[in-house]
Design a protein around this motif. Sequence first.
Motif, mmCIF file in Angstrom:
data_model
loop_
_atom_site.group_PDB
_atom_site.id
_atom_site.type_symbol
_atom_site.label_atom_id
_atom_site.label_comp_id
_atom_site.label_asym_id
_atom_site.label_seq_id
_atom_site.Cartn_x
_atom_site.Cartn_y
_atom_site.Cartn_z
ATOM 1 N N ASP A 30 -12.012 -17.119 2.711
ATOM 2 C CA ASP A 30 -10.672 -16.624 2.369
ATOM 3 C C ASP A 30 -10.177 -15.721 3.501
ATOM 4 O O ASP A 30 -10.679 -14.613 3.707
ATOM 5 N N PHE A 31 -9.169 -16.195 4.231
ATOM 6 C CA PHE A 31 -8.649 -15.462 5.387
ATOM 7 C C PHE A 31 -7.591 -14.450 4.946
ATOM 8 O O PHE A 31 -6.703 -14.766 4.149
ATOM 9 N N GLU A 32 -7.707 -13.254 5.484
ATOM 10 C CA GLU A 32 -6.775 -12.171 5.163
ATOM 11 C C GLU A 32 -5.471 -12.343 5.946
ATOM 12 O O GLU A 32 -5.454 -12.897 7.048
ATOM 13 N N ASP A 33 -4.377 -11.831 5.355
ATOM 14 C CA ASP A 33 -3.093 -11.819 6.046
ATOM 15 C C ASP A 33 -2.926 -10.574 6.919
ATOM 16 O O ASP A 33 -2.210 -10.602 7.915
ATOM 17 N N VAL A 34 -3.565 -9.479 6.495
ATOM 18 C CA VAL A 34 -3.411 -8.208 7.204
ATOM 19 C C VAL A 34 -4.767 -7.522 7.320
ATOM 20 O O VAL A 34 -5.718 -7.861 6.615
ATOM 21 N N MET A 35 -4.814 -6.531 8.206
ATOM 22 C CA MET A 35 -5.992 -5.680 8.335
ATOM 23 C C MET A 35 -5.531 -4.229 8.399
ATOM 24 O O MET A 35 -4.377 -3.935 8.724
ATOM 25 N N ASP A 36 -6.424 -3.318 8.066
ATOM 26 C CA ASP A 36 -6.084 -1.896 8.107
ATOM 27 C C ASP A 36 -5.747 -1.481 9.533
ATOM 28 O O ASP A 36 -6.385 -1.916 10.493
ATOM 29 N N ARG A 37 -4.736 -0.607 9.644
ATOM 30 C CA ARG A 37 -4.333 -0.099 10.952
ATOM 31 C C ARG A 37 -4.914 1.294 11.158
ATOM 32 O O ARG A 37 -4.467 2.270 10.547
ATOM 33 N N THR A 38 -5.919 1.367 11.986
ATOM 34 C CA THR A 38 -6.537 2.642 12.356
ATOM 35 C C THR A 38 -6.610 2.696 13.883
ATOM 36 O O THR A 38 -6.287 1.715 14.562
ATOM 37 N N ASP A 39 -7.042 3.796 14.409
ATOM 38 C CA ASP A 39 -7.182 3.895 15.862
ATOM 39 C C ASP A 39 -8.192 2.862 16.372
ATOM 40 O O ASP A 39 -7.984 2.239 17.418
#
Length: 814
Positions: A463-472
Amino acid sequence: MPIDAINASQATAVQATPAIALSSHQLYRKSELKALNPNCHSTAELTPLNDIVGQERAQQAVEFAMGIKEKGYNIYAIGQNGLGKRTMMLRYLNRHEPIEPALYDWCYVVNFDDTRSPKVLRLTAGSGTEFKKAIEGLMLKLVKALPLAFNNEMYYTRAEKLKNQLADKQEAALNELSEEAKQKGISLSLTMQGEYQMVALNGDVPHDETSFNALTEAERDQFETNINGLEIKLRGIIRQNTEWEEEFSNAQQEHDEQVAKDVLVHFFKPLKDKYKQQSEVKNFLKGMQADILTNLDIFLEESEEQLALAYASLEKKMPRRYQVNVLVCQGEAPFPIVVEESPSYHSLFGYIESATFRGTVFTDFSLIRSGSLHKANGGVLLMDAIKVLERPYVWDGLKRALRSRKLDLSSLEREVSLSGTISLAPEPIPLDVKIILFGDHETYQLLQHYDPDFRELFRVTADFEDVMDRTDISEAHYARFISSIVHDNNMLHCDREAIARIVEYSSREAQDQQKLSLHSANIANLLRESNYCAKSAKSKCIKREHVEQALKNQENRVSRLRDNIMESFINGSTLINTHDKVVGQINALSVISTSDHQFGMPNRITATTAYGKGEVLDIEHRVKLGGRIHSKGVLILTAYLASVLGKTAQIPLTTYLTFEQSYSGVDGDSASMAECCAIISAISEQPLRQDIAITGSMNQFGEAQPIGGVNEKIEGFFDVCKIKGRSSSQGVIIPASNVANLMLRQDIVEAVAKQEFHIWSITHVTQAMELLLGKVAASEPKEGVSGQEQYGSDCLFGIAQQKLNALRSLAKAD
């Protein structure tokens, strides 16, 4: 519908906290790339990313499936188009080391016992073409060597000796019979037609009819008796000759075979020694040698036509019977990775061609052609699920092959009922392959529901994600992902500012300041266009302004519909007010989407009231232009109004609610707060500010709920305000839960920073009412006349309640 009173404890009518005006820093999150080395100035200094970016869940699923050899552990990769599923999967597979590599080359050869059932040869990987060339070389040598072996003095002397021995025997037997006949006065001769003839002699000459009749009857009878006896002996001699000829033929054949065997042993020995460890090849060579001895005529045929038929070939001038058809030859890769773009029946499972020679259509093992499953055998085959399901017979054939773990070309050909010229039944090839299907959630759910075999054959879901968390850290990871695209496509390198702008664009695509979009196709397209802009400007690298130019170009290409709609605001055909105050009229916000673009625009919503039975009449719903979600939103705001204005008595008004100048379907509940404010304005007869637009849904307690497309909605109202004339009081109200989704255009951020435009966040609909109507929404209700709870006369709900009470009193008087 009638609005009945609901439990007052469930209603939140009083909201003391005012709306919060957002600062310009909350409207856009810049990328500072803090986790990158400060000395890193461009993607040239970044190591390209080989991992699947942001897809740890999917990668773990793929690793599990690739590590297990049992049947049924194939992969269905779920995700929207543009996520780069295939690219990311290929990148992982290309560096994947198989646990037990078992690769072979597969060849079809003639079955010497049954030519209709070609046999499969399994050779070590990479040796198939070499073996084919070795056989071709052998055949070309035999084509020359065998005729030479039969065309020399030694062979002719031996053959002549056998022939003379036969001739001597036959001649001796006939001479003996001829002498016996002569002694009996009978002549034995051979006619022109090749038949033996016996004639009675009159001295040294044959009797004629007159002389024979002149003989006595006893003499004539004696001749008849003698001739009959001689004919019996002649027939015996002929039979004996036939036996001698068979003996001669056998001796000649033994001679020929011995001559051929001496040649074959000489030429076959190097091949047998080379492939003595491969039993299948060894047995094939043994069978070929025996078959050549049986079919020496193929090499010695003197008839040109028969020779041409035996040698008829699309490739080499050698007997077709002894060719090797290399179906699959593995390369140097650790295991095959095949992407099938168009999985038709033949492209996937292979097929059998037909050839025409002098008007005759024929086929044989050398015309068997491989499909993608053959090429991927021992490795991985990647396909699009929808394309597999669209093509006839493909899905059933794929399931059959995976269940049996065999590639049975014959049964597949029979299923599609092709031309009758296909009459081969090739030996099945063992199948060991991992199938990876790419598809969306809808296709996955349909297969799960309607095909019981699917879950048995595709047990692993990636299952491929559409987004990922935005961190440094993830921004630095994303920068390496950008670097990999740049390196793979030989683009100009991006400087640090360009990388930051692309990261910000990704966050805008994700519609969240705290997320990054994983739609790699969009990022790759942006990089290509930025690269074009940089080269056009003769720049040595991609800079931030080139990315901005590429985004502007993209927007310009797809914004025709938006420009047409905005033109309607310019010429006044679409009515909008962005300055005054009007009772029962509010500016709501909506998003219009096309296949490749979405943009926001304001919609005027109006509410009017008339004496009635407490209904809220949704005009959109009545004319079947309102969707179910919109209708639900209207019912929810209706319940909220009942909780604050109709707790003890029915509201004696009918409210008419509509989207003005809307001629197509309306759906979604993002206008429910705007509709609620318009209804309160209509009931209380208090004017709404037209310089403020609002978006957001609400629940039955009046709490603001998040909506989609918040950036486009704000930008759409901002653009209309520029058309109609800007003022420093203009702005937009949004739910507080949507603040994290803001990634607005820079001109709006700058306007907010200069206090020339405003964005407010709210948690409750009453905060919007107070901002739009300029009055406190509600005070604490107190028990009034007749035991009814009354709001203060200076608040919105109190004003509305007074008007409703007046209507109720009027109704009682009537």
